[in-house]
Design a protein around this motif. Structure first.
Motif, PDB file in Angstrom:
ATOM      1  N   TYR A 126     -21.787   5.040  -0.376  1.00  0.00           N
ATOM      2  CA  TYR A 126     -21.398   4.369   0.855  1.00  0.00           C
ATOM      3  C   TYR A 126     -20.309   3.386   0.457  1.00  0.00           C
ATOM      4  CZ  TYR A 126     -25.924   6.211   2.237  1.00  0.00           C
ATOM      5  OH  TYR A 126     -26.982   7.042   2.485  1.00  0.00           O
ATOM      6  N   ARG A 127     -19.090   3.713   0.758  1.00  0.00           N
ATOM      7  CA  ARG A 127     -18.006   2.869   0.262  1.00  0.00           C
ATOM      8  C   ARG A 127     -17.641   1.819   1.305  1.00  0.00           C
ATOM      9  NH1 ARG A 127     -16.977   4.905  -4.601  1.00  0.00           N
ATOM     10  NH2 ARG A 127     -17.374   7.135  -4.799  1.00  0.00           N
ATOM     11  N   VAL A 128     -17.802   0.582   0.884  1.00  0.00           N
ATOM     12  CA  VAL A 128     -17.476  -0.559   1.732  1.00  0.00           C
ATOM     13  C   VAL A 128     -16.559  -1.433   0.885  1.00  0.00           C
ATOM     14  CG1 VAL A 128     -18.392  -2.510   3.022  1.00  0.00           C
ATOM     15  CG2 VAL A 128     -19.740  -0.398   2.856  1.00  0.00           C
ATOM     16  N   ARG A 143      -9.281   5.325 -11.339  1.00  0.00           N
ATOM     17  CA  ARG A 143      -9.113   6.789 -11.466  1.00  0.00           C
ATOM     18  C   ARG A 143     -10.290   7.404 -12.237  1.00  0.00           C
ATOM     19  NH1 ARG A 143      -6.078   4.158 -15.244  1.00  0.00           N
ATOM     20  NH2 ARG A 143      -4.337   3.672 -13.906  1.00  0.00           N
ATOM     21  N   HIS A 144     -10.785   8.514 -11.725  1.00  0.00           N
ATOM     22  CA  HIS A 144     -11.894   9.196 -12.407  1.00  0.00           C
ATOM     23  C   HIS A 144     -12.013  10.624 -11.896  1.00  0.00           C
ATOM     24  CE1 HIS A 144     -13.721   7.956  -8.631  1.00  0.00           C
ATOM     25  NE2 HIS A 144     -14.571   8.949  -8.804  1.00  0.00           N
ATOM     26  N   GLN A 145     -12.762  11.418 -12.645  1.00  0.00           N
ATOM     27  CA  GLN A 145     -13.110  12.783 -12.229  1.00  0.00           C
ATOM     28  C   GLN A 145     -14.620  12.796 -11.997  1.00  0.00           C
ATOM     29  OE1 GLN A 145     -11.175  13.941 -15.909  1.00  0.00           O
ATOM     30  NE2 GLN A 145     -10.167  15.637 -14.853  1.00  0.00           N
ATOM     31  N   ASP A 146     -15.062  13.266 -10.827  1.00  0.00           N
ATOM     32  CA  ASP A 146     -16.500  13.212 -10.506  1.00  0.00           C
ATOM     33  C   ASP A 146     -17.329  14.008 -11.510  1.00  0.00           C
ATOM     34  OD1 ASP A 146     -15.928  11.630  -8.360  1.00  0.00           O
ATOM     35  OD2 ASP A 146     -16.484  13.085  -6.828  1.00  0.00           O
ATOM     36  N   GLY A 147     -16.745  15.069 -12.047  1.00  0.00           N
ATOM     37  CA  GLY A 147     -17.505  15.931 -12.955  1.00  0.00           C
ATOM     38  C   GLY A 147     -17.887  15.255 -14.250  1.00  0.00           C
ATOM     39  N   PRO A 223      -8.700  14.312 -10.595  1.00  0.00           N
ATOM     40  CA  PRO A 223      -8.784  12.851 -10.678  1.00  0.00           C
ATOM     41  C   PRO A 223      -8.423  12.231  -9.322  1.00  0.00           C
ATOM     42  CG  PRO A 223      -7.365  13.771 -12.411  1.00  0.00           C
ATOM     43  CD  PRO A 223      -7.614  14.857 -11.416  1.00  0.00           C
ATOM     44  N   HIS A 224      -9.129  11.188  -8.983  1.00  0.00           N
ATOM     45  CA  HIS A 224      -8.866  10.499  -7.714  1.00  0.00           C
ATOM     46  C   HIS A 224      -9.247   9.037  -7.865  1.00  0.00           C
ATOM     47  CE1 HIS A 224     -12.974  12.014  -7.707  1.00  0.00           C
ATOM     48  NE2 HIS A 224     -13.299  10.966  -6.973  1.00  0.00           N
ATOM     49  N   THR A 225      -8.881   8.256  -6.860  1.00  0.00           N
ATOM     50  CA  THR A 225      -9.172   6.830  -6.924  1.00  0.00           C
ATOM     51  C   THR A 225      -9.192   6.253  -5.520  1.00  0.00           C
ATOM     52  OG1 THR A 225      -8.557   4.781  -8.048  1.00  0.00           O
ATOM     53  CG2 THR A 225      -6.759   6.049  -7.103  1.00  0.00           C
TER      54      THR A 225
HETATM   55 FE   LIG Z   1     -15.241   9.997  -7.094  1.00  0.00          FE
END
Ligand SMILES: [Fe+2]
Length: 322
Positions: A126-128, A143-147, A223-225
């Protein structure tokens, strides 16, 4: 301090590609996500269901005293945010995601999208994100990769904006094409194993104007952020993880017994499974850092729920479902 990216550059970032053409063709959608790392679907989720979910978040912020009573939008009332928590626990405790994915319109949409019943993997964020006036030296710092944190589980992350999110509000940014670059986290940099800044060129980052009803699905390798929020309000989104009920599913169930070298689990499909544990098993539990086996064993308790990936009877990854 050198600002790596100016506000103008953030505004000028190229948008995500839109994949609405593939709704109703589950296999083609999965091929697209495999190729691009993500699929951006615009205006596909029931606006009423999204608005109800947003109000649950706004009400939690009202309870915390940071948004004024009666609000329907998460506008910050100016109260000090120095102790604002990283996670809004009441949302986790109430499992509000379950109500959202069970909404008939949402359930029907995902069934049509996947061409099969959705299997929801209970990993939810839950992003707040509170507003900040501080400039960020590196806006892509998270930055990160969920895997990297969920090795061995096959799922697609579904990121759902609950409000309009523009360049000032920040939001999700994707490193286009970097889903084919392998694991970018620095395995020699414990305990967070961050992706080094230089691993991702600045010009591959993509960001769109997101609106309620939109959905970004992405795989575990891209990768996403989350970009900094310089608006006057909290930024609200939720991400949940879905798999096709006809595909490969993780272990999800109740711990029946904990042995020094194994875990016995009553799985969601009714099977009783024994998973071998050793120092290769990746587990952070709720600590945020990788745990050695001895410490892992003190935290795993019979009666608790667990989410795991396993290979040939060996536990690859363990985590609490939440
Ligand atoms: Fe993520």
């Amino acid at each position: 301090m050198t600002i790596a990216v100016t506000p103008q550059e953030l505004r000028d970032m190229k948008p995500l590609k839109v994949s609405n053409d593939l709704i109703g063709d589950g296999p083609a959608l999965m091929v697209r996500i495999e190729r691009d790392g993500y699929a951006f679907l615009q205006n596909v989720l029931d606006q009423g269901a999204v608005a109800r979910l947003r109000q649950v978040y706004v009400d939690a912020l009202i309870d915390m005293g940071v948004v004024d009573p009666g609000s329907t939008q998460p506008v910050w009332n100016g109260v000090d945010l120095s102790n604002f928590p990283k996670k809004v626990e009441p949302l986790h405790d109430a499992k509000v995601w379950e109500r959202f994915v069970a909404e008939p319109t949402v359930d029907a949409f995902f069934t049509r999208l996947l061409g099969a019943r959705p299997f929801w993997i209970p990993i939810v964020e839950y992003r707040v994100t509170p507003p900040t006036s501080e400039p960020w030296e590196d806006p892509f710092i998270q930055r990160h990769q969920d895997g990297f944190y969920n090795q061995g589980i096959t799922f697609t992350t579904c990121w759902i904006p609950l409000m309009e999110i523009d360049d000032v509000t920040g939001g999700l940014a994707m490193a286009e094409g970097m889903n084919h670059a392998g694991l970018l986290h620095n395995v020699d940099d414990p305990p967070q194993y961050e992706i080094p800044r230089e691993a991702i060129p600045l010009d591959v980052w993509r960001r769109s104007l997101y609106r309620p009803g939109d959905l970004v699905m992405f795989n575990t390798r891209i990768p996403h952020t989350g970009l900094p929020n310089h608006s006057d309000r909290f930024r609200l989104s939720m991400d949940v993880r879905v798999a096709s009920s006809e595909g490969e599913l993780p272990v999800l169930g109740e711990i029946l017994a904990v042995r020094p070298d194994a875990l016995v689990v009553k799985n969601h499909d009714g099977r009783e499974l024994t998973l071998r544990l050793d120092d290769e098993t990746y587990c952070r539990w709720t600590t945020g850092r990788r745990l050695p086996l001895a410490e892992m064993l003190t935290l795993l308790k019979p009666g608790e729920d667990i989410l795991a990936s396993a290979k040939e009877g060996h536990a690859v990854m363990l985590r609490p479902p939440r």
